[in-house]
Design a protein around this motif. Sequence first.
Motif, PDB file in Angstrom:
ATOM      1  N   LEU A  90      -0.710 -28.007  23.548  1.00  0.00           N
ATOM      2  CA  LEU A  90      -0.206 -28.723  24.726  1.00  0.00           C
ATOM      3  C   LEU A  90       1.205 -28.254  25.079  1.00  0.00           C
ATOM      4  CD1 LEU A  90      -1.275 -32.377  23.764  1.00  0.00           C
ATOM      5  CD2 LEU A  90      -2.622 -30.609  24.940  1.00  0.00           C
ATOM      6  N   ASP A  91       1.436 -28.027  26.363  1.00  0.00           N
ATOM      7  CA  ASP A  91       2.763 -27.648  26.853  1.00  0.00           C
ATOM      8  C   ASP A  91       3.567 -28.844  27.345  1.00  0.00           C
ATOM      9  OD1 ASP A  91       2.603 -24.521  26.911  1.00  0.00           O
ATOM     10  OD2 ASP A  91       0.714 -25.233  27.785  1.00  0.00           O
ATOM     11  N   ALA A  92       2.879 -29.917  27.703  1.00  0.00           N
ATOM     12  CA  ALA A  92       3.511 -31.154  28.159  1.00  0.00           C
ATOM     13  C   ALA A  92       2.517 -32.285  27.942  1.00  0.00           C
ATOM     14  CB  ALA A  92       3.918 -31.061  29.628  1.00  0.00           C
ATOM     15  N   ILE A  93       3.033 -33.511  28.008  1.00  0.00           N
ATOM     16  CA  ILE A  93       2.225 -34.685  27.661  1.00  0.00           C
ATOM     17  C   ILE A  93       2.376 -35.754  28.720  1.00  0.00           C
ATOM     18  CG2 ILE A  93       2.119 -36.636  26.032  1.00  0.00           C
ATOM     19  CD1 ILE A  93       2.871 -34.594  23.824  1.00  0.00           C
ATOM     20  N   ALA A  94       1.273 -36.442  29.016  1.00  0.00           N
ATOM     21  CA  ALA A  94       1.289 -37.671  29.819  1.00  0.00           C
ATOM     22  C   ALA A  94       0.672 -38.761  28.953  1.00  0.00           C
ATOM     23  CB  ALA A  94       0.495 -37.489  31.109  1.00  0.00           C
ATOM     24  N   VAL A  95       1.451 -39.793  28.632  1.00  0.00           N
ATOM     25  CA  VAL A  95       0.985 -40.800  27.687  1.00  0.00           C
ATOM     26  C   VAL A  95       1.048 -42.190  28.315  1.00  0.00           C
ATOM     27  CG1 VAL A  95       3.288 -41.000  26.626  1.00  0.00           C
ATOM     28  CG2 VAL A  95       1.271 -41.739  25.348  1.00  0.00           C
ATOM     29  N   ARG A  96      -0.010 -42.949  28.128  1.00  0.00           N
ATOM     30  CA  ARG A  96      -0.016 -44.341  28.578  1.00  0.00           C
ATOM     31  C   ARG A  96       0.837 -45.140  27.595  1.00  0.00           C
ATOM     32  NH1 ARG A  96      -4.445 -48.083  31.332  1.00  0.00           N
ATOM     33  NH2 ARG A  96      -3.910 -50.105  30.435  1.00  0.00           N
ATOM     34  N   CYS A  97       1.948 -45.640  28.066  1.00  0.00           N
ATOM     35  CA  CYS A  97       2.938 -46.240  27.164  1.00  0.00           C
ATOM     36  C   CYS A  97       2.781 -47.750  27.016  1.00  0.00           C
ATOM     37  CB  CYS A  97       4.343 -45.914  27.668  1.00  0.00           C
ATOM     38  SG  CYS A  97       4.577 -46.242  29.436  1.00  0.00           S
ATOM     39  N   TRP A  98       2.325 -48.436  28.051  1.00  0.00           N
ATOM     40  CA  TRP A  98       2.183 -49.885  27.991  1.00  0.00           C
ATOM     41  C   TRP A  98       0.832 -50.296  28.549  1.00  0.00           C
ATOM     42  CZ3 TRP A  98       1.314 -52.333  32.581  1.00  0.00           C
ATOM     43  CH2 TRP A  98       1.712 -51.654  33.760  1.00  0.00           C
ATOM     44  N   PRO A  99       0.261 -51.418  28.162  1.00  0.00           N
ATOM     45  CA  PRO A  99       0.826 -52.300  27.129  1.00  0.00           C
ATOM     46  C   PRO A  99       0.441 -51.905  25.709  1.00  0.00           C
ATOM     47  CG  PRO A  99      -1.164 -53.297  28.010  1.00  0.00           C
ATOM     48  CD  PRO A  99      -0.975 -51.988  28.770  1.00  0.00           C
ATOM     49  N   GLU A 100      -0.479 -50.927  25.538  1.00  0.00           N
ATOM     50  CA  GLU A 100      -1.118 -50.723  24.237  1.00  0.00           C
ATOM     51  C   GLU A 100      -0.156 -50.296  23.135  1.00  0.00           C
ATOM     52  OE1 GLU A 100      -4.236 -50.457  27.366  1.00  0.00           O
ATOM     53  OE2 GLU A 100      -2.253 -49.536  27.099  1.00  0.00           O
ATOM     54  N   CYS A 101       0.863 -49.492  23.473  1.00  0.00           N
ATOM     55  CA  CYS A 101       1.812 -49.109  22.430  1.00  0.00           C
ATOM     56  C   CYS A 101       2.470 -50.340  21.806  1.00  0.00           C
ATOM     57  CB  CYS A 101       2.879 -48.168  22.996  1.00  0.00           C
ATOM     58  SG  CYS A 101       2.335 -46.454  23.135  1.00  0.00           S
ATOM     59  N   PHE A 102       2.624 -51.379  22.600  1.00  0.00           N
ATOM     60  CA  PHE A 102       3.225 -52.620  22.107  1.00  0.00           C
ATOM     61  C   PHE A 102       2.166 -53.556  21.523  1.00  0.00           C
ATOM     62  CE2 PHE A 102       5.780 -51.063  25.691  1.00  0.00           C
ATOM     63  CZ  PHE A 102       6.994 -50.876  25.056  1.00  0.00           C
ATOM     64  N   THR A 103       1.100 -53.780  22.291  1.00  0.00           N
ATOM     65  CA  THR A 103       0.135 -54.820  21.916  1.00  0.00           C
ATOM     66  C   THR A 103      -0.856 -54.375  20.845  1.00  0.00           C
ATOM     67  OG1 THR A 103      -1.331 -54.143  23.723  1.00  0.00           O
ATOM     68  CG2 THR A 103       0.280 -55.874  24.195  1.00  0.00           C
ATOM     69  N   TYR A 134      -0.448 -51.121  18.968  1.00  0.00           N
ATOM     70  CA  TYR A 134       0.165 -50.279  17.943  1.00  0.00           C
ATOM     71  C   TYR A 134       1.379 -50.936  17.304  1.00  0.00           C
ATOM     72  CZ  TYR A 134       2.590 -46.311  15.848  1.00  0.00           C
ATOM     73  OH  TYR A 134       3.247 -45.484  14.969  1.00  0.00           O
ATOM     74  N   GLY A 135       2.282 -51.464  18.123  1.00  0.00           N
ATOM     75  CA  GLY A 135       3.412 -52.203  17.573  1.00  0.00           C
ATOM     76  C   GLY A 135       4.760 -51.525  17.657  1.00  0.00           C
ATOM     77  N   ARG A 189       7.285 -42.925  14.143  1.00  0.00           N
ATOM     78  CA  ARG A 189       6.116 -42.128  13.773  1.00  0.00           C
ATOM     79  C   ARG A 189       5.481 -41.446  14.988  1.00  0.00           C
ATOM     80  NH1 ARG A 189       3.184 -44.005   8.799  1.00  0.00           N
ATOM     81  NH2 ARG A 189       4.627 -45.388   7.684  1.00  0.00           N
ATOM     82  N   LEU A 190       5.685 -42.007  16.184  1.00  0.00           N
ATOM     83  CA  LEU A 190       5.045 -41.444  17.373  1.00  0.00           C
ATOM     84  C   LEU A 190       5.604 -40.069  17.728  1.00  0.00           C
ATOM     85  CD1 LEU A 190       4.784 -44.664  19.575  1.00  0.00           C
ATOM     86  CD2 LEU A 190       2.908 -43.458  18.437  1.00  0.00           C
ATOM     87  N   ALA A 191       6.864 -39.796  17.362  1.00  0.00           N
ATOM     88  CA  ALA A 191       7.442 -38.479  17.670  1.00  0.00           C
ATOM     89  C   ALA A 191       6.738 -37.372  16.890  1.00  0.00           C
ATOM     90  CB  ALA A 191       8.940 -38.485  17.417  1.00  0.00           C
ATOM     91  N   PRO A 192       6.685 -37.434  15.561  1.00  0.00           N
ATOM     92  CA  PRO A 192       5.961 -36.378  14.844  1.00  0.00           C
ATOM     93  C   PRO A 192       4.467 -36.369  15.135  1.00  0.00           C
ATOM     94  CG  PRO A 192       6.676 -38.096  13.328  1.00  0.00           C
ATOM     95  CD  PRO A 192       7.362 -38.364  14.637  1.00  0.00           C
ATOM     96  N   ALA A 193       3.896 -37.535  15.455  1.00  0.00           N
ATOM     97  CA  ALA A 193       2.468 -37.572  15.785  1.00  0.00           C
ATOM     98  C   ALA A 193       2.198 -36.808  17.078  1.00  0.00           C
ATOM     99  CB  ALA A 193       2.000 -39.021  15.908  1.00  0.00           C
ATOM    100  N   ASP A 214      -6.411 -41.640  19.216  1.00  0.00           N
ATOM    101  CA  ASP A 214      -6.088 -40.357  18.583  1.00  0.00           C
ATOM    102  C   ASP A 214      -4.626 -40.330  18.153  1.00  0.00           C
ATOM    103  OD1 ASP A 214      -8.651 -39.339  19.063  1.00  0.00           O
ATOM    104  OD2 ASP A 214      -8.076 -38.512  21.009  1.00  0.00           O
ATOM    105  N   LEU A 215      -3.756 -40.784  19.051  1.00  0.00           N
ATOM    106  CA  LEU A 215      -2.317 -40.796  18.770  1.00  0.00           C
ATOM    107  C   LEU A 215      -1.976 -41.807  17.688  1.00  0.00           C
ATOM    108  CD1 LEU A 215       0.641 -40.090  19.368  1.00  0.00           C
ATOM    109  CD2 LEU A 215       0.547 -41.700  21.284  1.00  0.00           C
ATOM    110  N   PHE A 216      -2.477 -43.023  17.848  1.00  0.00           N
ATOM    111  CA  PHE A 216      -2.133 -44.087  16.891  1.00  0.00           C
ATOM    112  C   PHE A 216      -2.642 -43.755  15.492  1.00  0.00           C
ATOM    113  CE2 PHE A 216      -2.348 -47.328  20.631  1.00  0.00           C
ATOM    114  CZ  PHE A 216      -1.164 -46.821  21.124  1.00  0.00           C
ATOM    115  N   ASP A 217      -3.842 -43.169  15.398  1.00  0.00           N
ATOM    116  CA  ASP A 217      -4.397 -42.843  14.083  1.00  0.00           C
ATOM    117  C   ASP A 217      -3.533 -41.816  13.362  1.00  0.00           C
ATOM    118  OD1 ASP A 217      -6.484 -44.575  14.532  1.00  0.00           O
ATOM    119  OD2 ASP A 217      -7.950 -43.022  15.041  1.00  0.00           O
ATOM    120  N   VAL A 218      -3.103 -40.777  14.070  1.00  0.00           N
ATOM    121  CA  VAL A 218      -2.242 -39.766  13.447  1.00  0.00           C
ATOM    122  C   VAL A 218      -0.919 -40.391  13.021  1.00  0.00           C
ATOM    123  CG1 VAL A 218      -0.927 -37.645  13.866  1.00  0.00           C
ATOM    124  CG2 VAL A 218      -3.289 -37.824  14.658  1.00  0.00           C
TER     125      VAL A 218
END
Length: 457
Positions: free
Chosen positions: A262-275, A277-278, A248-252, A211-215
């Motif tokens: 949403l009032d706050a966010i919990a996001v899985r940051c690794w490894p997928e953001c790197f492996t 998304y990029g 791009r992840l900030a505006p997304a 959802d995040l990466f697509d936006v």
Amino acid sequence: MRLGVLPLARPTFDMGAAQAKLRAMIEKLGGCGVEILGSCELLLDDESAANERNKITASNPDIWVVLQTSFTDATVVTETAQCSDLPMMIWAVREPRSGGRLLLNSLCGLNLAAHALGLRGRKFSWIYSDPEFVDTDHLSALLSGVAENTTEVSSTPATENVAGRKLADSLRGVCIGQFGCHPPGFDTCTYDSETLGRIFGIEIKLLTLDDLFDVAKKLGPAQAGDAGGITLHGLEDVEQGALDLSLRLAPALRQLAHGCGLDAIAVRCWPECFTEYGGAVCGPVSMLAEEMLPCACESDVYGAISLLTAQRAVAAPVFLADLVDADQQDDTVVVWHCGQAPLSMCDHTYEPLAAVHSNRRLPLLCQFPLKPGRVTLSRISKAHGVHRIVVAAAEMLRRPLAFAGTAGVLRFDRPVQVVLADIIDGGLEHHFVIAYGDIRPQLRGFAAALGLEVMEL
């Protein structure tokens, strides 16, 4: 005595440094007049550790000795505890505050293991020291079970106040967005949505990293450049394609937070953001913190709630950090994360830099030391299966950057060895919120309003 030795490490950290620590630890253990079982080679994944454990088990060890030569999650430790009722000792090591890459992050591995074992009611002994400073008699006592250095969690009743009641009321009905599940072996980041709803009145909305990466990928360059007014030296020196993806992840996240309430966010940051998304989410987390949209990495939902609570108490941006080093001689600790502290926390004598992730080598991270001043550390904790509010007072010192990323050197109001024992013996989580100012009165009142006790470090 026969020691079943499990030397744990992960190849994303500095294996040369880990190997050097391992040799010194084995030599120190050998000086205790014990028999060491196992290959004494670094175990770089869960399968290798399981195979080594099975081989050692056949030789009838008397105790498991986990050598935390670098950061690892708690999977191996918990599996070892589940398949064997033998005593266990965990040894973590320090590393120099060089200003460069955090080579090992060993203490954080011990922290995760302590929380996981605490949830399971499993006691253990531990050491946090470089081998050359470990007393052989003390080490022998720990191995033989004579020295017991695990204690029960100590809490005190909370104190009612109006500010705390208002803070508790302000959380009723808030929504935390969780993007992706927590990493395996991170019991610190697990949660039960019904319990959170009952205690805090909080709703969890589940979203996916896709959802995040697509936006983010659909945003045009102009939108991607909307970085919340971030000013970092050296942006032109990092890989520009990965920088664009990261920005791009900030505006997304901002767009999804607005659309989903949403009032706050919990996001899985690794490894997928790197492996997958990029680009790193660390810099965007820093940007959104300045906008008062707190984001917890590693999909830490309790961390996100803790951030939101502290942010509302102090009415300013806050920072979720690991405790990565403790120096008993200097009586200080280092709080650190890859590069996500809000820029308003930067020491004004330092120009914040654009950086890459120390393990994954992709941007965007913010790099700077934290500014000096009075701080409160806090956490909504479920250590040992009991909900508490954890608070501590400290002074952030003006010191050079200890490790690459965003880091601060602080001195607790109590001796560091006492605080560290509280954290490890108390089985606390590895993420603490850093807020400037003393918000302990509000947090005590917050705990009282919710019927929770307070653990003061």
